[in-house]
Design a protein around this motif. Sequence first.
Motif, PDB file in Angstrom:
ATOM      1  N   GLU A  76       0.485  -1.064  -0.115  1.00  0.00           N
ATOM      2  CA  GLU A  76       0.089  -0.024   0.363  1.00  0.00           C
ATOM      3  C   GLU A  76       1.022   1.351   0.151  1.00  0.00           C
ATOM      4  O   GLU A  76       0.586   2.077  -0.917  1.00  0.00           O
ATOM      5  N   TYR A  77       1.779   1.171   0.687  1.00  0.00           N
ATOM      6  CA  TYR A  77       2.801   2.543   0.838  1.00  0.00           C
ATOM      7  C   TYR A  77       3.840   2.339   0.821  1.00  0.00           C
ATOM      8  O   TYR A  77       5.463   3.097   0.270  1.00  0.00           O
ATOM      9  N   GLY A  78       4.795   1.064   0.614  1.00  0.00           N
ATOM     10  CA  GLY A  78       5.774   1.487   0.449  1.00  0.00           C
ATOM     11  C   GLY A  78       6.426   1.205  -0.899  1.00  0.00           C
ATOM     12  O   GLY A  78       7.647   1.769  -0.941  1.00  0.00           O
ATOM     13  N   PRO A  79       6.387   0.974  -1.933  1.00  0.00           N
ATOM     14  CA  PRO A  79       6.932   1.887  -2.603  1.00  0.00           C
ATOM     15  C   PRO A  79       6.602   3.199  -2.912  1.00  0.00           C
ATOM     16  O   PRO A  79       8.447   4.087  -3.083  1.00  0.00           O
ATOM     17  N   ALA A  80       5.548   4.441  -2.361  1.00  0.00           N
ATOM     18  CA  ALA A  80       5.695   5.376  -2.462  1.00  0.00           C
ATOM     19  C   ALA A  80       6.809   6.456  -1.330  1.00  0.00           C
ATOM     20  O   ALA A  80       7.922   7.210  -1.791  1.00  0.00           O
ATOM     21  N   LEU A 125      15.383  -0.312  -7.593  1.00  0.00           N
ATOM     22  CA  LEU A 125      13.858   1.059  -7.866  1.00  0.00           C
ATOM     23  C   LEU A 125      12.721   0.840  -8.583  1.00  0.00           C
ATOM     24  O   LEU A 125      11.568   0.745  -8.921  1.00  0.00           O
ATOM     25  N   LEU A 126      13.675   0.061  -9.574  1.00  0.00           N
ATOM     26  CA  LEU A 126      12.662   0.262 -10.667  1.00  0.00           C
ATOM     27  C   LEU A 126      11.681  -1.246 -11.037  1.00  0.00           C
ATOM     28  O   LEU A 126      10.451  -1.167 -11.878  1.00  0.00           O
ATOM     29  N   SER A 127      11.790  -1.822 -10.071  1.00  0.00           N
ATOM     30  CA  SER A 127      10.756  -2.812 -10.331  1.00  0.00           C
ATOM     31  C   SER A 127       9.112  -2.276  -9.718  1.00  0.00           C
ATOM     32  O   SER A 127       7.977  -2.707  -9.816  1.00  0.00           O
ATOM     33  N   VAL A 128       9.221  -0.959  -9.277  1.00  0.00           N
ATOM     34  CA  VAL A 128       8.133  -0.523  -7.913  1.00  0.00           C
ATOM     35  C   VAL A 128       7.829   1.297  -9.248  1.00  0.00           C
ATOM     36  O   VAL A 128       6.815   1.769  -8.336  1.00  0.00           O
ATOM     37  N   ILE A 129       8.227   1.167 -10.490  1.00  0.00           N
ATOM     38  CA  ILE A 129       8.344   1.965 -10.885  1.00  0.00           C
ATOM     39  C   ILE A 129       7.276   2.260 -12.208  1.00  0.00           C
ATOM     40  O   ILE A 129       8.200   1.022 -12.797  1.00  0.00           O
ATOM     41  N   GLY A 130       6.485   2.003 -12.610  1.00  0.00           N
ATOM     42  CA  GLY A 130       5.299   1.903 -13.547  1.00  0.00           C
ATOM     43  C   GLY A 130       6.427   2.825 -15.039  1.00  0.00           C
ATOM     44  O   GLY A 130       6.739   3.424 -15.003  1.00  0.00           O
ATOM     45  N   ASN A 131       6.123   1.615 -16.276  1.00  0.00           N
ATOM     46  CA  ASN A 131       6.994   1.806 -17.408  1.00  0.00           C
ATOM     47  C   ASN A 131       8.804   2.307 -17.285  1.00  0.00           C
ATOM     48  O   ASN A 131       9.563   2.216 -17.837  1.00  0.00           O
ATOM     49  N   ALA A 132       9.185   2.025 -15.645  1.00  0.00           N
ATOM     50  CA  ALA A 132      10.924   1.985 -15.892  1.00  0.00           C
ATOM     51  C   ALA A 132      11.238   0.609 -16.234  1.00  0.00           C
ATOM     52  O   ALA A 132      10.336  -0.547 -16.624  1.00  0.00           O
ATOM     53  N   ALA A 133      12.850   1.038 -16.936  1.00  0.00           N
ATOM     54  CA  ALA A 133      13.257  -0.674 -17.999  1.00  0.00           C
ATOM     55  C   ALA A 133      14.783  -0.418 -17.513  1.00  0.00           C
ATOM     56  O   ALA A 133      15.761   0.695 -17.291  1.00  0.00           O
ATOM     57  N   GLN A 134      15.208  -0.954 -17.521  1.00  0.00           N
ATOM     58  CA  GLN A 134      17.020  -1.121 -17.025  1.00  0.00           C
ATOM     59  C   GLN A 134      17.140  -0.225 -19.435  1.00  0.00           C
ATOM     60  O   GLN A 134      18.773   0.099 -18.761  1.00  0.00           O
ATOM     61  N   ARG A 135      17.126  -0.701 -19.820  1.00  0.00           N
ATOM     62  CA  ARG A 135      16.972  -0.248 -21.393  1.00  0.00           C
ATOM     63  C   ARG A 135      17.110   1.403 -21.364  1.00  0.00           C
ATOM     64  O   ARG A 135      18.045   1.958 -22.021  1.00  0.00           O
ATOM     65  N   ASN A 136      16.667   2.046 -20.756  1.00  0.00           N
ATOM     66  CA  ASN A 136      16.066   2.908 -20.612  1.00  0.00           C
ATOM     67  C   ASN A 136      16.881   3.985 -20.210  1.00  0.00           C
ATOM     68  O   ASN A 136      18.117   3.670 -19.108  1.00  0.00           O
TER      69      ASN A 136
END
Length: 216
Positions: A76-80, A125-136
Amino acid sequence: MKLLLGGEYICSVRFRDEFSLLEDSDEQEAVNTWLGSLNMRLARLGEDGAFFTAPTCIGSKDITQVKNELLKFRDEYGPAVLLLDFIRQSDAGRVFLSPGEYIALYELDAAVSQSTMLETQLKSLLSVIGNAAQRNTNHKNLQWLLDQLVKDGYAILANKDSGTYQVTGKIEQLYAVLQFLDENKIIRDAEVDDREADDTAGDLVDVAQSDEGVAT
């Protein structure tokens, strides 16, 4: 009223016109009268914070719902918490993440480019960021990070051209939750034992405890 029933936190940053209306005592009375028929009331984060709805009387069903949400702290709050604390750390303590404060994408980008530690932390943190990726690129992932906070209601895009974001009043709700968890040791009871998450929560709890805003 639709915003309130939708669970929004109406603050002077994200919902400026609606916030101005609710600051009027007659408007507050009218809204409270209407919400009363739904067994709800108008509540506020501190004396000048965001408006939101709360139950008129807290029953067993409400208590159960709150307990379940707190036990699901990580979801619920962890990502934020993780994203906001990353921003706070990137500015060497100059960012307090208070309602109305501005966050500049180019400043985050510059900070990450100058710090291997921050770059590594961003990648974690990429796993909790929507649309983020290692290739970016770091710049693109940072943009997605800020857009994630916008989606969650903790920020708005204040200026698209300059990539400037502004913190909303909803962040005080997160601080209130973190302070409650810390004071009642609910994080430990819920077995939130991830070291990074615990340390991050502690950092933001310090910020929360320095803020006098309390939900009423």
